[in-house]
Design an enzyme around this catalytic site. Structure first.
Site, PDB file in Angstrom:
ATOM      1  N   LYS A   1       0.836  -1.198   0.000  1.00 63.15           N
ATOM      2  CA  LYS A   1       0.000   0.000   0.000  1.00 63.15           C
ATOM      3  C   LYS A   1       0.874   1.254   0.000  1.00 63.15           C
ATOM      4  O   LYS A   1       2.011   1.227   0.496  1.00 63.15           O
ATOM      5  CB  LYS A   1      -0.867   0.038   1.271  1.00 63.15           C
ATOM      6  CG  LYS A   1      -1.942  -1.012   1.380  1.00 63.15           C
ATOM      7  CD  LYS A   1      -2.697  -0.856   2.701  1.00 63.15           C
ATOM      8  CE  LYS A   1      -3.762  -1.911   2.881  1.00 63.15           C
ATOM      9  NZ  LYS A   1      -4.884  -1.734   1.949  1.00 63.15           N
TER      10      LYS A   1
ATOM     11  N   ARG B   1     -10.285 -11.388   2.129  1.00 63.25           N
ATOM     12  CA  ARG B   1     -11.178 -12.435   1.618  1.00 63.25           C
ATOM     13  C   ARG B   1     -10.558 -13.822   1.769  1.00 63.25           C
ATOM     14  O   ARG B   1     -11.271 -14.813   1.864  1.00 63.25           O
ATOM     15  CB  ARG B   1     -11.544 -12.125   0.165  1.00 63.25           C
ATOM     16  CG  ARG B   1     -10.396 -12.155  -0.809  1.00 63.25           C
ATOM     17  CD  ARG B   1     -10.717 -11.426  -2.111  1.00 63.25           C
ATOM     18  NE  ARG B   1     -10.811  -9.985  -1.904  1.00 63.25           N
ATOM     19  CZ  ARG B   1     -11.125  -9.113  -2.860  1.00 63.25           C
ATOM     20  NH1 ARG B   1     -11.399  -9.533  -4.087  1.00 63.25           N
ATOM     21  NH2 ARG B   1     -11.190  -7.829  -2.595  1.00 63.25           N
TER      22      ARG B   1
END
Length: 476
Positions: free
Chosen positions: A258, A332
């Site tokens: 990120k 996820r």
């Protein structure tokens, strides 16, 4: 947490009183109030307003007390308006130790809302610094303090306040101090003495039992992942609900790193797991007649030398294979393992909660969560959220977006098209639910507050705990 109590007696001497304004800056009706005319004149003189989050403190000498605090309720009196007005007042106040609350609290729903607001708004996180002093105690004046329904409503509000405060504490804790094993230890400590069985899966057990998603996400960190299950099973339970929480204790993005600015709030990427812990504890304290199993999928997503790489293939719990195209789509992966494990126990419903996609926050902002999944479960959650004062919005799940989770080398990829990313992520999770009714809460926006409002202080919000408790209560 603030100490809350009920009283049928109003003593104005040396007191600070909280009074509500509604509509056109009118004093809200309450049988406990001193002369409304005098308060109305005082409110006008002090420039107090009924606007939500308007809080004005002034001398109460003209009405016989030390301090009067006027709090704006808004256009009309509703439970959420009362919750916000009470919470906003104590969030903004300092220098007052005890507060006498003169808001309309003579029915259980209104009393519960006021007490919850006081609990949430007075929250302070004090682990690393000394915050401004909060109001330490509040007495809510009612017609009959011995009324059993009112006493039960207050007790419930206190339980919710404690669970939400725990959830917020976990979210606000620095990631250097809250890592997967420490989270597991806290879960054990906080459930001690309650009828909750805690089971911790360390990295060896995760490997032995095939939790490839949780292990894969956590392998780039020097601090190994964990799966924690929390089982509350009362005698004669009327149903069984599995709650699954994403617990990424820090999300660097892994090798799909990120930008630095995007990492600043990534200690909050375990908000879903924290909410599940808080909700299971609340269910046990309230003695709800529903079996609840919580799954805390805990990992730290770091770019160490052993980290998973884009194009690696993971074998998930249950045997499905996933090609990792982006290591920053890690939530996820840990959720899918836990959802599959939950589905194998055949509960009546699985609900997962996660700070899952930036797309959710972009679509709904910082106060609204999204719900996706089976219509019946989603509808019940929407009703529970509305009653709790948490805002959820339903989203569709068109099949064509799920079809983009394609891989040439595995059963699926962990990424599909970027457009509709919130929905694509939900489709990924759905593939692990089996035939169990399921709903997914994406709370990327409302989990962490970077601006104060109402009863929400800066930092972790504890979003989802109240919705889960209401949902479980309605199953009774």
């Amino acid at each position: 947490m603030i100490q809350l109590s009920l009283s049928s007696k109003l003593s104005l001497e040396k007191s600070a009183i909280l009074v509500g304004l509604v509509g056109e800056d009118e004093i809200v009706d309450s049988p406990s109030l001193p002369t409304a005319a005098g308060l109305a004149q005082l409110a006008a003189h002090a420039g107090a307003s009924a606007k939500a989050d308007s809080v004005v403190r002034t001398s109460g000498a003209s009405v016989g007390c030390d301090i009067v605090v006027f709090t704006g309720i808004g256009a009309e009196v509703t439970p959420e308006a009362l919750r916000r007005a009470a919470g906003s007042a104590v969030r903004q106040l300092s220098g007052i130790d005890e507060l006498t609350v003169l808001l309309p609290a003579n029915d259980p729903e209104s009393l519960s809302a006021i007490a919850e607001g006081l609990a949430y708004g007075s929250y302070r996180f004090a682990r690393y610094t000394t915050p401004k002093p909060a109001v330490s105690s509040a007495t809510i004046v009612v017609a009959d303090a011995k009324d059993k329904a009112l006493k039960a409503a207050l007790a419930r509000a206190i339980v919710l306040g404690e669970s939400v405060s725990l959830t917020r504490d976990l979210i606000n804790t620095a990631p250097g101090d809250l890592y997967p094993a420490e989270f597991a230890s806290i879960a054990k400590r906080e459930t001690k003495g309650l009828k909750i069985d805690v089971d911790e899966y360390d990295e060896r057990r995760l490997a032995a039992e095939g939790f490839g998603g949780i292990l894969g996400v956590g392998q780039g960190s020097t601090r190994p992942p964990r799966l924690v299950t929390l089982t509350y099973k009362p005698r004669g339970a009327v149903g069984h609900v599995a709650l699954v929480g994403k617990g990424i204790t820090f999300d660097s993005g892994g090798l799909s790193l990120k930008p630095p600015k995007s990492m600043e709030t990534m200690k909050s990427d375990m908000s879903g797991a924290a909410a599940v812990l808080g909700a299971v504890i609340a269910a046990a304290k309230l003695g709800l007649p529903v079996q609840v199993t919580g799954y805390l999928a805990l990992a730290e997503n770091m770019p160490g030398g052993a980290a998973i790489r884009p194009s690696d293939v993971l074998v998930m719990h249950g045997g499905k294979t996933v090609e990792v195209l982006n290591t920053d789509a890690e939530g996820r992966l840990v959720l899918a393992d836990a959802i599959d494990a939950a589905a194998q126990t055949k509960p009546d419903a699985i609900i997962d909660i996660a700070t899952l996609t930036g797309a959710q926050a972009m679509a709904f902002g910082d106060r609204v969560g999204a719900v996706l999944g089976d219509e019946d479960v989603s509808s019940d959650l929407l009703g529970a959220a509305d009653a709790a004062g948490e805002h959820l919005w339903p989203m569709p799940m068109p099949e064509y977006l799920g079809a983009t989770l394609k891989s040439q080398v595995a059963d699926m990829a962990n990424m599909g098209v970027r457009e509709g990313g919130m929905i694509v992520a939900a489709h990924f999770l759905k593939r692990f639910t089996g035939d169990v009714p399921w709903a997914h809460l994406d709370i990327a926006g409302p989990a962490f507050a970077e601006k104060e409002w109402g009863y929400v202080t800066l930092g972790g919000v504890g979003f989802g705990v109240r919705t889960f408790v209401n949902y479980l209560e309605e199953l009774n």
